[in-house]
Design an enzyme around this catalytic site. Structure first.
Site, PDB file in Angstrom:
ATOM      1  N   ASP A  82     -17.240  -6.786  32.487  1.00  0.00           N
ATOM      2  CA  ASP A  82     -16.295  -5.898  31.774  1.00  0.00           C
ATOM      3  C   ASP A  82     -14.975  -6.593  31.523  1.00  0.00           C
ATOM      4  OD1 ASP A  82     -18.154  -3.993  32.664  1.00  0.00           O
ATOM      5  OD2 ASP A  82     -16.871  -3.358  34.334  1.00  0.00           O
ATOM      6  N   HIS A 119     -17.003  -4.396  36.785  1.00  0.00           N
ATOM      7  CA  HIS A 119     -18.039  -5.437  36.856  1.00  0.00           C
ATOM      8  C   HIS A 119     -17.409  -6.706  36.278  1.00  0.00           C
ATOM      9  CE1 HIS A 119     -20.382  -1.744  35.780  1.00  0.00           C
ATOM     10  NE2 HIS A 119     -21.374  -2.250  36.460  1.00  0.00           N
TER      11      HIS A 119
END
Ligand code: GLO
Ligand code: MG
Length: 433
Positions: free
Chosen positions: A102, A99
């Site tokens: 992250d 993502h």
């Protein structure tokens, strides 16, 4: 280069009799199974968020892990990336998934987030070219930040919809730049807590438009990967709109997307929805929307989405069997959306959790391949439906109730119940494991 894993050897195939903890017993990437290398059949991926961004918190306590890359700066983000690629090398992992949140520091604005994402995407691109690691899928985190507490696409505030849509655009751009083979949307906050404050019909329309806009944009920029929805019945919201495969299919049909979008099915989510993993895979296959899997199980007692690494060969074998019936993966793969238990502090724990899971999947896949090649399960299933091959049975489905009733009377049809043979089939399955 990061030295986080410095004393850990590369994990290599050493055969089923090996006694080493740091070896694969079943996963030989070069072994040919059903005409393809095992690596190309299983298409393993590391989930960046659990392995590198999650700090070990649970509802009762905060971080337990101490990692040198924790922090919100670009230097930490790059150290994190270098450590992640080091782990991919040690494990021989062909793919990863991430993502936006992250991999980049969290900024004060959309523009800052996008700038940071672009910088880290360029960094990834270099590392991918150097190592040959590929991107299975990218995605946007539209659930952690407080702006998304009432949903992203389904938010009552159009400004949140706008922020989320712009974020998805930036994540599709990053995925496209990195040659991602899929783009995933999981509707973490796309649901509701109470109907007392929720206009369900409106929220569903918003989610439909959002998905159409994402698909249109991806195709416009030439992204050829598969767009995937990840069903989940609840958690974090009480009731999520993408409940399970059947619900997602109805949703896709409603918005004319059933040929554009497929599903990423997670084992733990299937269980939360009251299904088995193999049920969800089989249904997606029959509906023509099977895409990819998140291979992580739940604890069967706690009833939470505990995201544990798979550890049961029989369980994964049944899932891979249904995938083989679908013809295997195309753009999809086996993503370990799994995290360590919060007491598993050591770098070795992170490596060996993945290595063990890869071995479980390899053993399960090979058992599934034996079942498939042997053909006895399919033969038994076909025999069970053989009556439908007769011309009378086929004609019945095209006819009407009156004709059927006339035939039942004329031929004196009186069905004779036959055994379903479940235990015998279970015995048969156990012979391949
Ligand atoms: C959480 C989900 C989540 C998704 C990810 C992909 O329950 O499994 O980890 O897989 O956000 O979009
Ligand atoms: Mg998942």
């Amino acid at each position: 280069m990061s030295d986080f894993f410095k004393d850990i050897p590369e994990i290599r195939f050493a055969g089923p009799d090996s006694d080493s903890e740091f070896a694969y017993r079943h996963y030989d990437p070069d072994e040919t199974v059903l005409g393809k290398r095992l690596e190309d059949q299983l298409r393993f991926a590391v989930a960046y968020w659990h392995s590198f961004a999650w700090e070990g918190g649970d509802p009762f306590g905060g971080a337990t892990f101490e990692r040198p890359w924790f922090g919100n700066g670009m230097a930490q983000a790059k150290l994190k990336a270098d450590t992640a690629f080091e782990m991919f090398r040690i494990l021989g992992q062909p793919y990863f998934c991430f993502h936006d949140a992250d991999v980049r520091p969290e900024g004060e604005s959309f523009a800052e987030n996008t700038r940071a994402l672009r910088e880290i995407t360029d960094h990834f691109q270099k590392k991918m070219e150097e190592t040959g690691t590929r991107l299975l899928w990218g995605t946007a985190n539209l659930f952690s930040h407080r702006r998304y507490m009432a949903g992203a696409a389904t938010n009552p505030d159009p400004d949140v919809y706008a922020f989320a849509a712009a974020t998805v655009k930036s994540c599709i751009d990053a995925t496209h730049q990195l040659g991602g083979e899929n783009y995933v949307l999981w509707g973490g906050r796309e649901g509701y807590e109470t109907l007392l404050n929720t206009d369900m019909g409106r929220e569903r329309q918003q989610a439909g438009r959002f998905l159409c806009q994402a698909v249109e944009y991806a195709r416009k920029i030439g992204f050829e990967g598969t767009i995937l929805i990840e069903p989940k019945p609840q958690e974090p919201t009480k009731h999520q709109y993408d409940y399970d495969v059947a619900t997602v299919y109805g949703f896709l049909k409603d918005f004319g997307l059933e040929r554009e979008v497929k599903v990423n099915i997670e084992q733990g989510h299937a269980i939360l929805a009251g299904h088995s993993f193999e049920h969800e895979i089989a249904l997606a296959r029959e509906l023509g929307i099977f895409g990819s899997i998140d291979m992580n199980r739940n604890d069967y007692q706690s009833g939470w989405d505990t995201d544990q690494f798979p550890s049961s060969v029989p369980e994964v074998a049944l899932a891979y069997y249904e995938i083989l019936k679908a013809g295997g993966f195309t753009t999809g793969g086996t993503n370990f959306d799994a995290k360590l238990r919060r007491q598993s502090l050591d770098p070795e724990d992170l490596i060996l959790a993945h290595a063990g899971a890869m071995d479980v999947c390899a053993a399960g896949f090979k058992a599934a391949a034996r079942m498939w090649e042997d053909g006895r399960l399919e033969a038994a299933r076909e025999a069970r439906y053989a009556g439908w091959d007769t011309p009378q049975a086929k004609a019945m489905l095209d006819g009407d109730l009156e004709a059927i009733a006339a035939r039942v009377e004329a031929e004196g049809i009186a069905p004779a119940p036959r055994s379903g043979r479940q235990e015998r089939l279970e015995n048969l399955v156990n012979r391949y494991l």
